[in-house]
Scaffold this motif. Structure first.
Motif, PDB file in Angstrom:
ATOM      1  N   GLY A 157       0.768  -1.230   0.000  1.00  0.00           N
ATOM      2  CA  GLY A 157       0.000   0.000   0.000  1.00  0.00           C
ATOM      3  C   GLY A 157       0.799   1.280   0.000  1.00  0.00           C
ATOM      4  O   GLY A 157       0.228   2.375  -0.077  1.00  0.00           O
ATOM      5  N   GLY A 158       2.105   1.174   0.103  1.00  0.00           N
ATOM      6  CA  GLY A 158       2.911   2.391   0.087  1.00  0.00           C
ATOM      7  C   GLY A 158       2.952   3.001  -1.303  1.00  0.00           C
ATOM      8  O   GLY A 158       2.451   2.437  -2.276  1.00  0.00           O
ATOM      9  N   GLY A 159       3.541   4.188  -1.392  1.00  0.00           N
ATOM     10  CA  GLY A 159       3.646   4.848  -2.683  1.00  0.00           C
ATOM     11  C   GLY A 159       3.929   6.321  -2.540  1.00  0.00           C
ATOM     12  O   GLY A 159       4.299   6.797  -1.474  1.00  0.00           O
ATOM     13  N   LEU A 160       3.748   7.029  -3.650  1.00  0.00           N
ATOM     14  CA  LEU A 160       3.979   8.468  -3.709  1.00  0.00           C
ATOM     15  C   LEU A 160       2.633   9.180  -3.710  1.00  0.00           C
ATOM     16  O   LEU A 160       1.734   8.832  -4.479  1.00  0.00           O
ATOM     17  N   VAL A 161       2.501  10.180  -2.854  1.00  0.00           N
ATOM     18  CA  VAL A 161       1.255  10.926  -2.752  1.00  0.00           C
ATOM     19  C   VAL A 161       1.584  12.390  -2.487  1.00  0.00           C
ATOM     20  O   VAL A 161       2.627  12.700  -1.891  1.00  0.00           O
ATOM     21  N   GLN A 162       0.707  13.272  -2.924  1.00  0.00           N
ATOM     22  CA  GLN A 162       0.902  14.692  -2.653  1.00  0.00           C
ATOM     23  C   GLN A 162       0.476  15.034  -1.234  1.00  0.00           C
ATOM     24  O   GLN A 162      -0.372  14.345  -0.650  1.00  0.00           O
ATOM     25  N   ALA A 163       1.036  16.087  -0.720  1.00  0.00           N
ATOM     26  CA  ALA A 163       0.655  16.552   0.614  1.00  0.00           C
ATOM     27  C   ALA A 163      -0.853  16.782   0.660  1.00  0.00           C
ATOM     28  O   ALA A 163      -1.437  17.321  -0.285  1.00  0.00           O
ATOM     29  N   GLY A 164      -1.458  16.339   1.760  1.00  0.00           N
ATOM     30  CA  GLY A 164      -2.899  16.434   1.907  1.00  0.00           C
ATOM     31  C   GLY A 164      -3.641  15.203   1.447  1.00  0.00           C
ATOM     32  O   GLY A 164      -4.842  15.066   1.698  1.00  0.00           O
ATOM     33  N   LEU A 191      -1.812  13.727   4.722  1.00  0.00           N
ATOM     34  CA  LEU A 191      -0.388  13.412   4.777  1.00  0.00           C
ATOM     35  C   LEU A 191       0.469  14.652   4.578  1.00  0.00           C
ATOM     36  O   LEU A 191       0.109  15.574   3.822  1.00  0.00           O
ATOM     37  N   LYS A 192       1.608  14.653   5.268  1.00  0.00           N
ATOM     38  CA  LYS A 192       2.551  15.762   5.224  1.00  0.00           C
ATOM     39  C   LYS A 192       3.895  15.254   4.717  1.00  0.00           C
ATOM     40  O   LYS A 192       4.211  14.062   4.870  1.00  0.00           O
ATOM     41  N   PRO A 193       4.719  16.127   4.165  1.00  0.00           N
ATOM     42  CA  PRO A 193       6.047  15.689   3.717  1.00  0.00           C
ATOM     43  C   PRO A 193       6.856  15.020   4.837  1.00  0.00           C
ATOM     44  O   PRO A 193       7.621  14.088   4.566  1.00  0.00           O
ATOM     45  N   GLU A 194       6.651  15.449   6.071  1.00  0.00           N
ATOM     46  CA  GLU A 194       7.395  14.841   7.170  1.00  0.00           C
ATOM     47  C   GLU A 194       6.911  13.435   7.520  1.00  0.00           C
ATOM     48  O   GLU A 194       7.519  12.763   8.354  1.00  0.00           O
ATOM     49  N   ASP A 195       5.848  12.968   6.878  1.00  0.00           N
ATOM     50  CA  ASP A 195       5.422  11.579   7.041  1.00  0.00           C
ATOM     51  C   ASP A 195       6.209  10.637   6.135  1.00  0.00           C
ATOM     52  O   ASP A 195       6.058   9.415   6.223  1.00  0.00           O
ATOM     53  N   THR A 196       7.034  11.194   5.265  1.00  0.00           N
ATOM     54  CA  THR A 196       7.839  10.380   4.358  1.00  0.00           C
ATOM     55  C   THR A 196       8.788   9.485   5.149  1.00  0.00           C
ATOM     56  O   THR A 196       9.556   9.958   5.983  1.00  0.00           O
ATOM     57  N   ALA A 197       8.707   8.187   4.889  1.00  0.00           N
ATOM     58  CA  ALA A 197       9.519   7.206   5.609  1.00  0.00           C
ATOM     59  C   ALA A 197       9.240   5.817   5.050  1.00  0.00           C
ATOM     60  O   ALA A 197       8.323   5.631   4.248  1.00  0.00           O
ATOM     61  N   VAL A 198      10.041   4.877   5.501  1.00  0.00           N
ATOM     62  CA  VAL A 198       9.706   3.466   5.286  1.00  0.00           C
ATOM     63  C   VAL A 198       8.854   3.038   6.474  1.00  0.00           C
ATOM     64  O   VAL A 198       9.246   3.240   7.627  1.00  0.00           O
ATOM     65  N   THR A 253       7.525  -0.783   3.712  1.00  0.00           N
ATOM     66  CA  THR A 253       6.969  -0.222   2.483  1.00  0.00           C
ATOM     67  C   THR A 253       7.219   1.288   2.488  1.00  0.00           C
ATOM     68  O   THR A 253       7.031   1.940   3.511  1.00  0.00           O
ATOM     69  N   GLN A 254       7.652   1.810   1.364  1.00  0.00           N
ATOM     70  CA  GLN A 254       8.032   3.225   1.281  1.00  0.00           C
ATOM     71  C   GLN A 254       6.797   4.099   1.093  1.00  0.00           C
ATOM     72  O   GLN A 254       5.960   3.825   0.214  1.00  0.00           O
ATOM     73  N   VAL A 255       6.726   5.137   1.897  1.00  0.00           N
ATOM     74  CA  VAL A 255       5.706   6.179   1.735  1.00  0.00           C
ATOM     75  C   VAL A 255       6.438   7.494   1.489  1.00  0.00           C
ATOM     76  O   VAL A 255       7.278   7.893   2.296  1.00  0.00           O
ATOM     77  N   THR A 256       6.123   8.131   0.381  1.00  0.00           N
ATOM     78  CA  THR A 256       6.741   9.407   0.039  1.00  0.00           C
ATOM     79  C   THR A 256       5.644  10.440  -0.186  1.00  0.00           C
ATOM     80  O   THR A 256       4.739  10.223  -0.994  1.00  0.00           O
TER      81      THR A 256
END
Length: 122
Positions: A8-15, A85-92, A116-119
């Motif tokens: 379920g991880g992936g790349l998402v925009q803030a918010g 989501l916020k940029p500071e939530d970026t993590a594995v 799983t990577q969340v960016t």
């Protein structure tokens, strides 16, 4: 014998929102507490949210009101719904489970998923 597999991880925009899943499989007798942790580059792994076998939940202050942890005991799956989501939530993000395996001693062990990577982009 026991595996935890996240998805379920992936790349998402803030918010935006994402939902992570963690499925436990193998020779399982019972599952006690489960939780989600995360580790950002250069930082220590930290607890994000936890849930007991009875469904009691706890959250890190940084995610309260935005993340929701839940579990489906019939499928041995734990979820993390992440919103705003916020940029500071970026993590594995890692799943952790306290699981009693089907061994002669029925001992309880801590198991970890592979992550799983969340960016979150700004």
């Amino acid at each position: 014998q026991v595996q935890l597999v996240e998805s379920g991880g992936g790349l998402v925009q803030a918010g935006g929102s994402l939902r992570l899943s963690c499925a436990a499989s193998g020779r399982i007798f019972s599952i006690n507490a489960m939780g989600w942790y995360r580790q950002a580059p250069g930082k220590q792994r930290e607890l994000v949210a936890g849930i007991t076998s009875g469904g009691s939940t706890s959250y890190a202050d940084s995610v309260k009101g935005r993340f929701t942890i839940s579990r489906d005991n019939t499928s041995n799956t734990v979820y993390l719904q992440m919103s705003s989501l916020k940029p500071e939530d970026t993590a594995v993000y890692y799943c952790r489970g306290l699981i009693r395996a089907l061994t002669p001693q029925l001992r309880e062990y801590v198991y970890w998923g592979q992550g799983t990577q969340v960016t979150v982009s700004s």
